[in-house]
Design a protein around this motif. Sequence first.
Motif, PDB file in Angstrom:
ATOM      1  N   GLY A  14      42.279  69.704   5.307  1.00  0.00           N
ATOM      2  CA  GLY A  14      42.309  68.352   5.548  1.00  0.00           C
ATOM      3  C   GLY A  14      41.628  67.699   6.736  1.00  0.00           C
ATOM      4  N   GLY A  15      42.175  66.657   7.309  1.00  0.00           N
ATOM      5  CA  GLY A  15      41.206  65.612   8.133  1.00  0.00           C
ATOM      6  C   GLY A  15      41.062  66.083   9.407  1.00  0.00           C
ATOM      7  N   ILE A  19      42.995  73.884  -8.047  1.00  0.00           N
ATOM      8  CA  ILE A  19      42.645  73.246  -6.645  1.00  0.00           C
ATOM      9  C   ILE A  19      43.865  73.152  -5.796  1.00  0.00           C
ATOM     10  CG2 ILE A  19      41.587  71.168  -5.501  1.00  0.00           C
ATOM     11  CD1 ILE A  19      40.593  70.525  -7.980  1.00  0.00           C
ATOM     12  N   LEU A  20      43.662  73.834  -4.650  1.00  0.00           N
ATOM     13  CA  LEU A  20      44.662  73.910  -3.817  1.00  0.00           C
ATOM     14  C   LEU A  20      44.274  73.123  -2.500  1.00  0.00           C
ATOM     15  CD1 LEU A  20      46.669  77.015  -2.258  1.00  0.00           C
ATOM     16  CD2 LEU A  20      45.891  75.338  -0.770  1.00  0.00           C
ATOM     17  N   PHE A  21      44.823  71.828  -2.219  1.00  0.00           N
ATOM     18  CA  PHE A  21      44.658  70.939  -1.174  1.00  0.00           C
ATOM     19  C   PHE A  21      45.357  70.414  -0.114  1.00  0.00           C
ATOM     20  CE2 PHE A  21      45.332  68.976  -5.113  1.00  0.00           C
ATOM     21  CZ  PHE A  21      46.016  67.896  -4.822  1.00  0.00           C
ATOM     22  N   HIS A  22      45.067  70.116   1.073  1.00  0.00           N
ATOM     23  CA  HIS A  22      46.098  69.900   2.225  1.00  0.00           C
ATOM     24  C   HIS A  22      45.779  68.554   2.754  1.00  0.00           C
ATOM     25  CE1 HIS A  22      46.852  70.423   6.612  1.00  0.00           C
ATOM     26  NE2 HIS A  22      47.913  70.504   6.211  1.00  0.00           N
ATOM     27  N   SER A  23      46.647  67.797   3.089  1.00  0.00           N
ATOM     28  CA  SER A  23      46.858  66.615   3.994  1.00  0.00           C
ATOM     29  C   SER A  23      45.810  65.656   3.425  1.00  0.00           C
ATOM     30  CB  SER A  23      46.320  67.069   5.350  1.00  0.00           C
ATOM     31  OG  SER A  23      46.696  65.920   6.252  1.00  0.00           O
ATOM     32  N   GLN A  24      44.741  65.069   4.309  1.00  0.00           N
ATOM     33  CA  GLN A  24      43.709  64.001   3.682  1.00  0.00           C
ATOM     34  C   GLN A  24      43.374  64.398   2.550  1.00  0.00           C
ATOM     35  OE1 GLN A  24      39.824  64.399   5.433  1.00  0.00           O
ATOM     36  NE2 GLN A  24      39.466  62.346   5.111  1.00  0.00           N
ATOM     37  N   ALA A  25      43.091  65.612   2.194  1.00  0.00           N
ATOM     38  CA  ALA A  25      42.364  65.997   0.645  1.00  0.00           C
ATOM     39  C   ALA A  25      43.281  65.625  -0.433  1.00  0.00           C
ATOM     40  CB  ALA A  25      42.092  67.517   0.819  1.00  0.00           C
ATOM     41  N   GLY A  26      44.537  65.250   0.077  1.00  0.00           N
ATOM     42  CA  GLY A  26      45.532  64.775  -1.221  1.00  0.00           C
ATOM     43  C   GLY A  26      44.865  63.784  -1.977  1.00  0.00           C
ATOM     44  N   ILE A  53      49.436  70.568  -0.664  1.00  0.00           N
ATOM     45  CA  ILE A  53      50.210  70.926   0.705  1.00  0.00           C
ATOM     46  C   ILE A  53      50.266  69.717   1.317  1.00  0.00           C
ATOM     47  CG2 ILE A  53      50.354  72.533   2.489  1.00  0.00           C
ATOM     48  CD1 ILE A  53      50.372  73.756  -0.447  1.00  0.00           C
ATOM     49  N   GLU A  54      51.484  69.122   1.541  1.00  0.00           N
ATOM     50  CA  GLU A  54      51.677  67.897   2.461  1.00  0.00           C
ATOM     51  C   GLU A  54      50.655  66.906   2.070  1.00  0.00           C
ATOM     52  OE1 GLU A  54      52.986  68.152   6.380  1.00  0.00           O
ATOM     53  OE2 GLU A  54      55.033  69.105   5.586  1.00  0.00           O
ATOM     54  N   PRO A  55      50.543  66.388   0.830  1.00  0.00           N
ATOM     55  CA  PRO A  55      49.275  65.579   0.575  1.00  0.00           C
ATOM     56  C   PRO A  55      49.433  64.184   1.464  1.00  0.00           C
ATOM     57  CG  PRO A  55      50.662  65.428  -0.972  1.00  0.00           C
ATOM     58  CD  PRO A  55      51.189  66.513  -0.212  1.00  0.00           C
ATOM     59  N   ALA A  56      48.642  63.806   2.304  1.00  0.00           N
ATOM     60  CA  ALA A  56      48.793  62.473   3.145  1.00  0.00           C
ATOM     61  C   ALA A  56      48.102  61.503   2.094  1.00  0.00           C
ATOM     62  CB  ALA A  56      47.671  62.534   4.214  1.00  0.00           C
ATOM     63  N   GLY A  57      47.374  61.556   1.194  1.00  0.00           N
ATOM     64  CA  GLY A  57      47.105  60.474   0.113  1.00  0.00           C
ATOM     65  C   GLY A  57      47.335  60.832  -1.390  1.00  0.00           C
TER      66      GLY A  57
END
Length: 342
Positions: free
Chosen positions: A92-93, A220-227, A247-251
């Motif tokens: 994430g960010g 692909i497993l991605f988190h937060s900003q990487a949504g 995982i909790e995508p912010a975007g």
Amino acid sequence: MSRIAIASITALLIAGHAHAAEPITLRDMGSFHVGGRLVEISGKPVKEVVFTPGGVPAKVDPNGTYQVEQMYVQYFLPANEKGAYPLLMWHGGGLTGVTYETTPDGREGWLNYFLRKGWAVYNSDAVERGRAGWAQYPDIFKSEPVFLTTANPFERFRIGDGPNSYDPDPAKRKVLPGNQFPVEGYENFIKQNVPRWTTTDDATVAAYIAEIDRVGPSVILFHSQAGSFGFKVAQARPDKVKALIAIEPAGIGDPAKANVLKNIPTLIIYGDYIERDVRWPKIRANGVAFADAIRAAGGSVDIVDLPQAGIKGNSHMVMMDKNNLEVAGLIQKWLEAKGLTK
């Protein structure tokens, strides 16, 4: 790779991790940079720089060609591979691939967990993070970098109980009741934080596309900003993305292209305390709406709110929480159910 080399790697991985359930045996490991572009800079004055105290000054001409916007990827390939495809981990960010390594309080992270389950894991530092490197502002990166105070993640990542919950004295910090984040390791978590830019998203998406083009069909497993990155890359390369774990995508991706994801099984996971936060109810609503758009196009999206699944107390940093392996187990079972293991 020889048996001796494999044994040596295994011994190194075991060292300092006597608590591990079983050794990790690799058939290979390594790293590479991918993506990026060349940029010309001109019109700058020549500088005289002393690189070492007491050294002889050297003239440095900042004009010329620069390599920028590349991404760093480190990979670990298990000897007994059980994942049907490689597993790409995107952070994430303001973070790096350290997100998925040893937790701030010294426990096993998701990188090792999924290696033990037989997944080939590719863990990256995205554009303008960690070992990916940086570029000049404002010539290339068009905004100033964003730095976080020690209090910011504590109050914003649903660890502390809202604004003013952080205190320099750990005994005075107000933690959300039942929170699973390892607060005793919070200072170690803060040391992981790196500057981030708000104008490099296109470059990051391009680098992630370059990664999946190189690695091939992947999960692909991605988190937060990487949504935003995960969904957009899947929309750009739907034939190469075999599953998405957000995982909790912010975007989110492009809602107008939601139908492109209809053949990609998707899992979205949200932690606890969302209703108590100022921002996260709206962020979650955006994610659910995007999931609904994929479903409306005929796709399959599973949304798991961890408290409703009986897994409580998770912060935004789910992969670092004390119950991180329980959540990883949920993901592993989902992957197995989708036929993505051998």
